[in-house]
Design a protein around this motif. Structure first.
Motif, PDB file in Angstrom:
ATOM      1  N   ILE A 143       0.989  -1.166  -0.189  1.00  0.00           N
ATOM      2  CA  ILE A 143      -0.028  -0.176   0.015  1.00  0.00           C
ATOM      3  C   ILE A 143       0.852   1.192  -0.076  1.00  0.00           C
ATOM      4  CG2 ILE A 143      -2.017  -0.926   1.055  1.00  0.00           C
ATOM      5  CD1 ILE A 143      -0.984   0.234   3.800  1.00  0.00           C
ATOM      6  N   TRP A 144       0.386   2.174  -0.306  1.00  0.00           N
ATOM      7  CA  TRP A 144       0.989   3.627  -0.376  1.00  0.00           C
ATOM      8  C   TRP A 144      -0.004   4.745  -0.135  1.00  0.00           C
ATOM      9  CZ3 TRP A 144      -1.337   5.954  -4.559  1.00  0.00           C
ATOM     10  CH2 TRP A 144      -1.698   5.119  -5.562  1.00  0.00           C
ATOM     11  N   ILE A 145       0.494   5.886   0.296  1.00  0.00           N
ATOM     12  CA  ILE A 145      -0.573   6.995   0.602  1.00  0.00           C
ATOM     13  C   ILE A 145       0.397   8.043  -0.148  1.00  0.00           C
ATOM     14  CG2 ILE A 145      -1.349   8.666   2.313  1.00  0.00           C
ATOM     15  CD1 ILE A 145      -1.590   6.279   4.073  1.00  0.00           C
ATOM     16  N   ARG A 146      -0.809   9.048  -1.002  1.00  0.00           N
ATOM     17  CA  ARG A 146       0.024  10.205  -1.728  1.00  0.00           C
ATOM     18  C   ARG A 146      -1.156  11.071  -1.602  1.00  0.00           C
ATOM     19  NH1 ARG A 146       2.137   6.329  -5.694  1.00  0.00           N
ATOM     20  NH2 ARG A 146       4.148   6.992  -6.016  1.00  0.00           N
ATOM     21  N   PRO A 147      -0.582  12.527  -1.308  1.00  0.00           N
ATOM     22  CA  PRO A 147      -1.661  13.552  -1.731  1.00  0.00           C
ATOM     23  C   PRO A 147      -2.517  13.233  -2.827  1.00  0.00           C
ATOM     24  CG  PRO A 147       0.543  14.376  -1.367  1.00  0.00           C
ATOM     25  CD  PRO A 147       0.613  12.908  -1.636  1.00  0.00           C
ATOM     26  N   ALA A 148      -3.846  13.847  -2.778  1.00  0.00           N
ATOM     27  CA  ALA A 148      -4.754  13.506  -3.696  1.00  0.00           C
ATOM     28  C   ALA A 148      -4.649  14.529  -4.727  1.00  0.00           C
ATOM     29  CB  ALA A 148      -6.169  13.391  -3.238  1.00  0.00           C
ATOM     30  N   ARG A 149      -3.687  14.365  -5.657  1.00  0.00           N
ATOM     31  CA  ARG A 149      -3.467  15.801  -6.777  1.00  0.00           C
ATOM     32  C   ARG A 149      -2.609  15.080  -7.791  1.00  0.00           C
ATOM     33  NH1 ARG A 149      -0.370  17.795  -2.083  1.00  0.00           N
ATOM     34  NH2 ARG A 149       1.817  17.667  -2.902  1.00  0.00           N
ATOM     35  N   ALA A 150      -2.535  15.417  -8.780  1.00  0.00           N
ATOM     36  CA  ALA A 150      -2.145  14.996 -10.238  1.00  0.00           C
ATOM     37  C   ALA A 150      -0.745  14.832  -9.831  1.00  0.00           C
ATOM     38  CB  ALA A 150      -2.687  15.753 -11.234  1.00  0.00           C
ATOM     39  N   GLU A 151      -0.051  16.023  -9.449  1.00  0.00           N
ATOM     40  CA  GLU A 151       1.551  15.763  -9.597  1.00  0.00           C
ATOM     41  C   GLU A 151       2.267  14.794  -8.652  1.00  0.00           C
ATOM     42  OE1 GLU A 151       0.143  19.628  -7.412  1.00  0.00           O
ATOM     43  OE2 GLU A 151      -0.452  18.338  -9.146  1.00  0.00           O
ATOM     44  N   ALA A 152       1.278  14.382  -7.627  1.00  0.00           N
ATOM     45  CA  ALA A 152       1.875  13.572  -6.800  1.00  0.00           C
ATOM     46  C   ALA A 152       2.020  12.159  -7.210  1.00  0.00           C
ATOM     47  CB  ALA A 152       1.024  13.497  -5.520  1.00  0.00           C
ATOM     48  N   GLU A 153       1.473  11.870  -8.210  1.00  0.00           N
ATOM     49  CA  GLU A 153       1.530  10.693  -8.994  1.00  0.00           C
ATOM     50  C   GLU A 153       3.002  10.070  -8.950  1.00  0.00           C
ATOM     51  OE1 GLU A 153      -1.317  10.455 -12.140  1.00  0.00           O
ATOM     52  OE2 GLU A 153      -2.448   8.870 -10.658  1.00  0.00           O
ATOM     53  N   GLU A 154       3.791  11.166  -9.493  1.00  0.00           N
ATOM     54  CA  GLU A 154       5.420  11.066 -10.025  1.00  0.00           C
ATOM     55  C   GLU A 154       6.074  11.116  -8.887  1.00  0.00           C
ATOM     56  OE1 GLU A 154       5.744   9.711 -12.887  1.00  0.00           O
ATOM     57  OE2 GLU A 154       3.559   9.921 -13.469  1.00  0.00           O
ATOM     58  N   GLU A 155       5.366  11.535  -7.726  1.00  0.00           N
ATOM     59  CA  GLU A 155       6.444  11.761  -6.424  1.00  0.00           C
ATOM     60  C   GLU A 155       6.411  10.308  -5.578  1.00  0.00           C
ATOM     61  OE1 GLU A 155       4.648  14.779  -4.520  1.00  0.00           O
ATOM     62  OE2 GLU A 155       4.913  16.326  -5.955  1.00  0.00           O
ATOM     63  N   LYS A 156       7.435  10.426  -4.765  1.00  0.00           N
ATOM     64  CA  LYS A 156       7.636   9.300  -3.848  1.00  0.00           C
ATOM     65  C   LYS A 156       6.464   9.513  -2.846  1.00  0.00           C
ATOM     66  CE  LYS A 156      10.996   7.521  -0.608  1.00  0.00           C
ATOM     67  NZ  LYS A 156      12.356   7.866   0.267  1.00  0.00           N
ATOM     68  N   PRO A 157       5.825   8.318  -2.646  1.00  0.00           N
ATOM     69  CA  PRO A 157       4.870   8.329  -1.758  1.00  0.00           C
ATOM     70  C   PRO A 157       5.019   8.779  -0.452  1.00  0.00           C
ATOM     71  CG  PRO A 157       4.926   6.182  -2.642  1.00  0.00           C
ATOM     72  CD  PRO A 157       6.313   6.709  -3.029  1.00  0.00           C
ATOM     73  N   LEU A 158       3.962   9.444   0.242  1.00  0.00           N
ATOM     74  CA  LEU A 158       4.150   9.814   1.785  1.00  0.00           C
ATOM     75  C   LEU A 158       4.671   8.898   2.564  1.00  0.00           C
ATOM     76  CD1 LEU A 158       1.344  12.539   1.846  1.00  0.00           C
ATOM     77  CD2 LEU A 158       3.802  12.988   1.544  1.00  0.00           C
ATOM     78  N   ALA A 159       3.844   7.730   2.448  1.00  0.00           N
ATOM     79  CA  ALA A 159       4.193   6.659   3.186  1.00  0.00           C
ATOM     80  C   ALA A 159       3.817   5.441   2.381  1.00  0.00           C
ATOM     81  CB  ALA A 159       3.191   6.509   4.343  1.00  0.00           C
ATOM     82  N   ALA A 160       4.437   4.039   2.573  1.00  0.00           N
ATOM     83  CA  ALA A 160       4.409   3.055   1.855  1.00  0.00           C
ATOM     84  C   ALA A 160       4.579   1.878   2.849  1.00  0.00           C
ATOM     85  CB  ALA A 160       5.076   2.944   0.955  1.00  0.00           C
ATOM     86  N   ALA A 161       3.951   0.797   2.605  1.00  0.00           N
ATOM     87  CA  ALA A 161       4.149  -0.406   3.418  1.00  0.00           C
ATOM     88  C   ALA A 161       4.014  -1.818   2.665  1.00  0.00           C
ATOM     89  CB  ALA A 161       3.128  -0.470   4.521  1.00  0.00           C
ATOM     90  N   ASP A 162       4.729  -2.460   2.833  1.00  0.00           N
ATOM     91  CA  ASP A 162       4.862  -3.901   2.149  1.00  0.00           C
ATOM     92  C   ASP A 162       4.819  -5.092   3.259  1.00  0.00           C
ATOM     93  OD1 ASP A 162       4.804  -6.196   0.276  1.00  0.00           O
ATOM     94  OD2 ASP A 162       6.745  -5.596  -0.552  1.00  0.00           O
ATOM     95  N   ASP A 163       5.769  -5.835   3.570  1.00  0.00           N
ATOM     96  CA  ASP A 163       5.640  -6.660   4.223  1.00  0.00           C
ATOM     97  C   ASP A 163       5.802  -6.093   5.897  1.00  0.00           C
ATOM     98  OD1 ASP A 163       5.375  -8.451   2.179  1.00  0.00           O
ATOM     99  OD2 ASP A 163       7.261  -9.363   2.424  1.00  0.00           O
ATOM    100  N   ALA A 164       5.028  -6.952   6.625  1.00  0.00           N
ATOM    101  CA  ALA A 164       4.999  -6.271   8.111  1.00  0.00           C
ATOM    102  C   ALA A 164       5.924  -6.804   8.892  1.00  0.00           C
ATOM    103  CB  ALA A 164       3.328  -6.299   8.633  1.00  0.00           C
TER     104      ALA A 164
END
Lengths: 745, 853
Positions: free
Chosen positions: B409-430
């Motif tokens: 999963i990942w979290i980004r600001p809800a705006r177009a330019e953020a799609e190319e940016e590094k996610p604010l937060a991301a998680a894979d295996d716990a």
């Protein structure tokens, strides 16, 4: 795919010719300045380093070794000129180079043998090499300016050589072209070697001497470039006539026969039915025909019976087992009992089964290779993903992965370019690290249970870094373009590029692997070592194999059918005066020892006594094993060189002949026990209508032919009357120990 | 109690060394043989399951099974109606212990017994066994008739069984032949044929085999119709479901995978019927008590829409407890459960397309987001509003609940330019704690599911994306994301971090058994849940569900002071009734103003992979606690009158109250040691002796804390390593504070010549008052240098002390560091020894004799 054509010329070997034509056509300009006639001192790169190269100082066995030699290191073949200059002039000030007393420089003293030198005396004090080096030191051992021209290529004149008769001589001339547009005659500083000295030898000065009839290549190497010159040696006798009945069955024959004609080699006649039946059965399915099959084939008068036989064999399940076994060797398929390296037996079993299914269903080779290259998911439920756990045994290494992918899929070895530009091929370090970057994003992590690993691509991971300057090297096709990936898994682009019909390496290389299984050697041999200095023995055949595979839609069975129904494949192993010495042009069937698994499975099939395996319940043919049987304690397979799958080399399945093999067949338990336990023999002994019939059965099962009158006579003479079982056992023992049994012929 | 001949103490310590150090190492290479020395209370239970509403003649195989009293299930519904006398047992598939026994019992499975896996515990007069798995189902049981390999190995020799039955079968061991079991059922065209195999889940084979079976189904014409090996839901166990293409006799083949080892008998339960057998359920959960519409995916009959009434209680956030859904329709009930979540969060179901931030589906949390990564390249994007500084817990449930998705999963600001940016937060295996797993280190498949606490740095709109890490997809790639405002959470679990998480250890420590009139102490640790940090918080432990006559005592947990683990003591009154209860431990924050979720868990494994890797983890959140008959001795640990000083030693005095006539030897030690405190080897109390002393030593940097400790006494007639067959008794807890030393010494550099005498002087720093004179001596002197008597004595007012030393002519030359003083203080009626200082002494050559003039 236009880019592909631009990236890699029609084939790697043809690139040499194209390359040569691309160089300056004008006569050499700006010849090297003589130290005596100009105030300009000798150039380190243009004059000094070539001497190291010519004198082998910077070869891998001397100071070019990774750790150097006797405390002094040069870069291998001079790929790092700046480093070499530093080590020579500044690493031990005043010792290796003594500007104050140039003659006392160790560089010179060692080279002429005035002080002990492991490499011995390399040249004399009055030689040109000595004079250039001394002058360079006298002038202060200067480094070149930054703008110094670099070698951009070499060409050799003439491009082809044709000899009639032996002991004829012709000199070569080597021209080097520099980045400033100048061209220099570097014949005196180039290295020369031959691929086949019995056909054409070449002296240190570049003079080619013809040998026996045949075709080969000689090479000149200077700087990082190597160029080949094809040499054809023909007999002086003009009485050659092509046999009328030697008509080509297909385009593969045409390519072979064209070459034979050009060399004035007469091919052998066709093998008889018995030889063909045994040969094609063992080659296609790894087991001999049954007695009934043999009788039926020998007695058939159907003119198309050979083609029909091939069609039947290609549908046999053993065909898939045999090819799965070969690919298992090439991808190092191994299962163990510890899960830490993702190679549990369960994973290996699944991967092996997947391989079997690919060949059962005759999946086109481009799809087959692509499926493995782009595999992802679970090593248990997505079997081809084991490609990324079996090949890099142990810890995943993208470099190892890239090297093996290049070797397996395109038949080229790029590993040398990890540390320096490839000395015998065109691959540079840039090529190498760009190719490695296709695999740097591949990750593996533990899955749902200890045996399971997930293979996936992480696009956030950086590409490989160049070894010399640590700059990132984005994924780039070998010697070619950098694909637009946009965060995608680059393996998909790579798989498309590798398996493209336009890729001049993939199809011929795959086809050559297949060809080699039926002839005992490839058109390029080893099949996974195509390089400028190891070109095809018949370039047209190599290209035609690739063209046919592409035209057939990468259908392996169809290509195999074309190969084994060709006249070339059906030629006898008996030789004539013109092809006696030929072992590269397929003018006759090469006598070749059976592979280890085929040898064991043949003995098993003939005797009817199944092979049991240590730590493995059930009965499997050697070709059906997931792990190589040698790992299940089979001395026979170990003795006969079965691959232990520690290397992707196509030649890891050793086909050489050894004394221990002979001794094991003579005295070992494999032949002895199977003969003793054979119910086939028991039934034959009890049910055969006559000793003659029984003897015939033994021969038909073992050799696919009936015994000759002489053999019948010997049997009658040495056996009891009537024969007892032991007599028949001895017959089989003798047959199993015959060359005719153990070798394809 | 029977006694066995004791080996000498030395021999037993050799055995302990072998057991602790050598055997685990050997186990890495050849576990079946080396671990064959292990001993069990209950190794195996046959048969491996039974039908609801019936009685089962069962056999417990293990050690020390005499005087059985009852059988209890962690889920209820199973009891023993009668027991027979244990008999010696020597079946090969069992790892033999010192007294292998078979105990026959008649088990009653109540009509309302919950289906599925039960953990059964056998209580004897003196012990509570480790758990053994037992499986309960609806269908009548048929026994496989094969006794020798080959009897039912082909379709022609298949054993006929009725549709809707459960086969108790076995893959026979060893030999050259591979055992395959074939069964045949009559099925009508269009009917569903479902086959569900429980093999590895039974947890029968602990070491010697994998029990990794596969299924194949052949139609009436002999053609292969379907096969199954591993499944996302049950990992190694297969199942399949199909619609019969024609009337006739269908053949079901069970076999082990080709690479499996066949060295041990492998039991399985084969369920064959017309019951639903889907591969997944969608959505993966709902609210408590809700009538939830669900879709059963990829059943033999296709996708089945059903309505499911969920239980009234929510499942905890950690994946160790799930709601087990046994899908059923008019044709039967699925024998294996589909795990689901029950949470108070309202369900949101995805609506495709939702692959970009523009098409993201909006939600307000708390919420449970449900979707399927259904096609190649599918990404599901959810949109939400978050406030700066208000943390959000996000937990994904996919592999946890048996779907094939490996989510990230990942979290980004809800705006177009953020799609190319590094996610604010991301998680894979716990990590284990992020998934609320503390009780052992075996990574379950649920660790493939990410979990994170997201702290927004700005108030605004965000998008949460989910996709498969590997880029895979499919109709059963179902997920559920639970999003809620952050809640602090802690977990209490038995401490076993110093021991390997293998079948041996986890099952050994699975029970609490308290002798009547006695005490039992176990060490409990506190873990931080997702996004939780203890800070300076203090926690109090409460035991919920204690039976009458049993009380619990536990020191406070002070994580900030290094006390994340405490001894938790249970005390049974003399009149407490023997029996088994299931209790829970709850941690209450003492100072916190905000709520903290508390849970407790105990996990153990039922199978060790070759190489010693344990897996097949099973968790329980209720700890079985048994009151057993009184032990033959009681320990009385004397409360020390003073604390243990840093770098000091202190003796604990123990009195043993022996029952009349019981004079056997025993062993004493502390199972719980405060951080930085050590003890020597276990103290052996000879037969008949009633007093003993245990020496403790604190490190110089041991945390200063008011610890509590107790002494554990063990009889020596069982297994010295695992404690099987031993009676274990705890003393009461006593206070053992670790305190500052009384005094510290600062040595001056000194030297002495060979053959000369000299002095070592140290300045004193008084940290704590003491009465009288303390004795001081030196340790760490080099060979040839002696401390001369009288040793100095230190009083409260002294500022320095001097040690007189003598070097022999052969004293070793050189400079010696780490010269220390040992100070013995007599306080509170007992001696306390402490070490202090770090001096340097140089030994010089002898003075040259004066040369004659």
């Amino acid at each position: 795919m236009r880019s592909l054509r631009r990236i890699i010329p029609q084939a790697a070997f043809l690139a040499l010719c194209l390359f040569a034509r691309g160089l300056h056509a004008q006569p050499p300009t700006n010849p090297p300045a003589s130290p005596d006639s100009t105030p300009t001192p000798p150039s380190f790169r243009h004059d000094v380093m070539p001497i190291f190269f010519r004198a082998n100082c910077n070869s891998g066995g001397c100071h070019g070794a990774a750790a150097g030699k006797d405390g002094f290191r040069l870069s291998l073949f001079g790929y790092d000129a700046a480093g070499d200059y530093f080590r020579l002039t500044q690493q031990m000030l005043g010792r290796r180079i003594n500007v104050a007393a140039p003659e006392q420089s160790l560089l010179l003293l060692k080279a002429i043998g005035d002080v002990p030198h492991t490499g011995g005396t390399l040249f004399k004090k009055n030689s040109e090499h000595y004079r250039v080096l001394l002058e360079w030191i006298r002038r202060g051992a200067p480094d070149d300016e930054e703008s110094v021209a670099e070698v951009t290529g070499i060409r050799v004149e003439p491009e082809k050589l044709l000899f009639r008769g032996t002991q004829q001589q012709k000199p070569l001339k080597v021209w080097a072209t520099y980045s400033d547009g100048t061209t220099r005659d570097m014949t005196a500083l180039a290295l020369f070697f031959s691929n086949n000295k019995t056909t054409a030898d070449i002296s240190e000065q570049g003079v080619v001497t013809s040998g026996r009839r045949g075709a080969t290549d000689v090479f000149a190497r200077f700087s990082r470039f190597t160029v080949g010159v094809s040499v054809t040696v023909l007999p002086t006798d003009d009485s050659f006539q092509w046999p009328e009945d030697a008509r080509a069955h297909n385009s593969l024959d045409e390519a072979v026969f064209q070459k034979l004609r050009s060399l004035r080699i007469t091919p052998s006649p066709l093998a008889d039915d018995g030889d063909f039946l045994r040969r094609v059965s063992l080659d296609l399915i790894g087991v001999p025909p049954t007695e009934a099959e043999t009788r039926a084939f020998l007695e058939s008068t159907d003119p198309a019976k050979r083609e029909r036989l091939v069609d039947r064999l290609l549908e046999r399940p053993e065909y898939a087992d045999l090819w799965a076994n070969r690919w298992s060797d090439w991808v190092k398929l191994l299962g163990d009992t510890f899960s830490g390296n993702a190679t549990d037996t369960k994973n290996a079993t699944g991967y092996h089964q997947w391989l079997v299914e690919q060949f059962q269903h005759n999946v086109p080779l481009d799809r087959f290779v692509k499926a493995q290259l782009t595999s992802r998911g679970s090593t248990i439920s997505d079997p081809p993903s084991n490609f990324f756990t079996m090949i890099p045994a142990g810890k995943y290494d993208p470099k190892e992965m890239a090297q093996n992918v290049a070797q397996i899929s395109m038949g080229i070895r790029i590993q040398c370019a990890e540390c320096h530009n490839h000395p015998f091929d065109r691959w540079t370090q840039d090529d190498y690290y760009g190719f490695v970057s296709f695999f740097t994003g591949v990750q593996r992590k533990k899955g749902s249970e200890p045996r399971e690993f997930y293979i996936y691509h992480d696009s956030a991971l950086p590409p490989a870094k160049h070894q010399l300057d640590q700059r990132p090297m984005p994924p780039k096709f070998l010697g070619g373009a950098q694909p637009a990936l946009q965060g995608k898994d680059p393996r998909f682009a790579l798989a498309d590029w590798i398996t493209s019909p336009d890729n001049p390496l993939f199809a011929p290389s795959m086809a050559n692997r297949i060809w080699a299984q039926f002839f005992g050697r490839g058109v390029v041999d080893p099949v996974d070592d195509l390089r400028i200095t190891n070109p095809p023995s018949n370039p047209e055949l190599f290209a035609e194999l690739g063209r046919r595979l592409v035209a057939l839609g990468f259908d392996q069975k169809k290509l195999i059918r074309e190969i084994v129904t060709s006249r070339t494949y059906q030629l006898s192993s008996a030789v004539n005066a013109s092809n006696r010495d030929d072992d590269r042009q397929f003018s006759h069937a090469l006598v070749r020892r059976l592979p280890a698994v085929t040898a064991l499975d043949t003995i098993t099939a003939v005797t009817g006594v199944e092979t049991t395996w240590k730590n493995l319940p059930g009965n499997y043919r050697a070709a059906q094993m997931v792990n190589p049987g040698v790992r299940n304690g089979s001395y026979f397979l170990a003795c006969f060189g079965q691959s232990e799958r520690t290397s992707t080399d196509a030649g890891s399945d050793n086909r050489e002949v050894s004394l221990s093999q002979t001794l094991h067949l003579l005295n070992g338990d494999t032949v002895r026990d199977k003969i003793r336990q054979s119910t086939v023999l028991r039934d034959l002994f009890q049910t055969a209508s006559s000793p003659e019939k029984a003897l015939e059965s033994l021969y038909l099962r073992a050799l696919c032919r009936r015994p000759s009158p002489g053999e019948r006579e010997v049997f009658t003479r040495v056996s009891q009357s009537p024969p007892v079982r032991a007599d028949y056992e001895r017959v089989w023992w003798a047959l199993f120990n015959s060359t005719e049994f153990l070798f394809q012929h | 109690m029977k006694s066995v001949a004791l080996p000498s103490r030395r021999l037993r310590h050799c055995w302990r060394f072998l057991s602790v150090l050598v055997l685990p190492l050997l186990a890495l290479f050849d576990p079946p043989q080396t671990l064959g020395f292990n001993q069990y209370v209950v190794e195996c239970l046959l048969p491996r399951g039974g039908r609801i509403g019936t009685q089962v003649e069962a056999t417990f195989i293990g050690n020390y099974l005499e005087n059985p009293r009852e059988v209890v299930s962690n889920r209820g519904g199973i009891r023993a109606l009668s027991f027979q006398t244990p008999e010696p047992h020597s079946e090969r598939f069992m790892v033999p212990g010192p007294r292998p026994e078979a105990l026959r019992a008649t088990l009653e499975i109540a009509p309302d017994c919950p289906p599925g896996a039960h953990l059964l515990f056998l209580r004897t007069e003196c012990f509570l066994s480790d758990p053994v798995l037992f499986f309960v189902g609806d269908m009548p049981v048929v026994k496989e008739t094969e006794t020798r390999t080959g009897e039912n190995d082909t379709p022609q020799k298949a054993q006929a069984i009725p549709l809707n039955s459960t086969v108790h079968g076995q893959i026979l061991e060893g030999g050259r032949e591979v055992d395959r079991d074939c069964f045949t059922v009559e099925v009508r065209k269009g009917d569903r044929l479902s086959v569900d195999l429980e093999a590895v889940r039974l947890g029968t084979l602990h070491y010697k085999g994998e029990n990794d079976c596969q299924l194949r189904v052949f139609g009436p014409d002999g053609h292969l119709l379907a096969s199954s090996d591993d499944t996302a839901l049950y990992v190694q166990d297969p199942f399949l479901s199909l619609e019969a293409p024609k009337d006739g006799r269908y053949v079901i083949e069970v076999s082990q995978h080709r690479g499996a080892l066949f060295t041990q008998l492998a039991h399985y339960l084969l369920h064959v019927g017309s019951f639903p057998r889907p591969k997944a359920v969608y959505p993966l959960g709902g609210r408590p008590g809700e009538l939830l519409p669900v879709q059963l995916l990829e059943d033999g009959k296709g996708t089945l829409p059903l309505k499911l009434r969920l239980p009234a209680e929510a499942t905890p956030p950690s994946p160790i407890t799930v709601f087990e859904y046994f899908p059923e329709d008019t044709r039967g009930r699925c024998p294996s459960a589909l795990p689901m979540r029950i949470s108070a969060h309202p369900n949101q179901l995805e609506n495709e397309p939702n692959d970009t931030w523009q098409t993201a589906q909006a939600f307000e949390f708390p919420a449970a987001l449900n979707g399927v990564i259904g096609s190649e390249g599918d990404v599901d994007v959810w949109r939400f509003h978050a406030t700066k500084g208000e943390a959000i817990d996000i937990r994904v449930f996919a592999r946890t609940l048996g779907t094939p998705l490996d989510p990230k999963i990942w979290i980004r600001p809800a705006r177009a330019e953020a799609e190319e940016e590094k996610p604010l937060a991301a998680a894979d295996d716990a990590l284990l704690p992020e998934r609320g797993i503390f009780s052992h280190t075996i990574p379950p498949k649920g660790l493939l599911d990410p979990a994170m606490t997201f702290m927004p740095k700005e108030t605004g709109e965000y998008v949460l994306g989910i996709e498969d890490t590997r880029g895979l997809s499919g109709a059963t790639f179902v997920y559920r994301i639970e999003v809620q405002p952050h809640r602090e959470s802690v977990c209490l679990y038995p401490s076993r971090n110093k021991r390997p998480a293998t079948y041996d250890w986890t099952t050994r420590e699975a029970v609490l058994q308290i002798p009547r009139g006695g005490r039992w102490t176990t060490n409990i640790s506190l873990g931080e849940g997702l996004g939780t940090q203890f800070g300076a918080e203090t926690f109090r432990i409460e035991a919920v569900g204690l039976p009458p006559g049993v009380t619990m005592e536990a020191p406070l947990l002070h994580p900030a002071q290094g006390a994340k683990e405490v001894p938790v003591q249970f005390v049974a009154a003399p009149g407490a009734q023997p029996g088994v209860s299931f209790i829970q431990l709850v941690a209450h924050p003492v100072q916190a103003q905000h709520p903290v979720d508390s849970s407790c868990q105990r996990g153990f494994v039922f199978s060790n992979r070759r190489g010693g890797l344990g897996w097949l983890p099973v968790w329980i959140e209720d700890f079985p606690l048994a009151v057993v008959e009184a032990s033959p001795f009681v320990l009385d640990l004397e409360q020390p009158k003073i604390g243990l000083t840093r770098a000091g030693e202190l003796d604990l005095h123990v009195r043993i109250q022996r029952q009349p006539g019981w004079n056997a030897p025993l062993e004493l030690k502390l199972d719980y040691l405060p951080t930085g405190v050590e003890q020597g080897p276990p103290v052996e109390v000879p037969a008949g002796q009633t007093e003993a002393t245990i020496a403790l030593r604190a490190a110089a940097d041991a945390p200063l804390h008011p610890w509590k400790v107790c002494v554990i006494g063990t009889t020596l007639d069982g297994h010295s390593l695992y404690g099987t067959g031993c009676r274990l008794v705890s003393s009461a807890l006593v206070n053992l504070p670790v305190t500052e030393p009384f005094v510290t010494l600062d040595f001056q550099r000194s030297s002495v010549r060979r053959g000369d005498s000299g002095e070592i002087t140290a300045h004193l720093k008084h940290l704590k008052p003491f009465s009288g004179k303390a004795r001081a001596s030196l340790i760490g002197l080099p060979a040839g240098v002696q401390l001369l008597e009288p040793f100095p004595e230190i009083s409260q007012t002294d500022t320095s002390c001097t040690f007189r030393i003598q070097a022999t002519p052969e004293a070793l030359l050189g400079q010696y560091k780490q010269i220390q003083a040992e100070i013995a203080v007599h306080e509170g009626g007992q001696w306390i020894r402490q070490q202090t200082g770090s001096g340097i002494l140089r030994v010089d050559p002898a003075r040259a004799s004066a040369s004659p003039q």
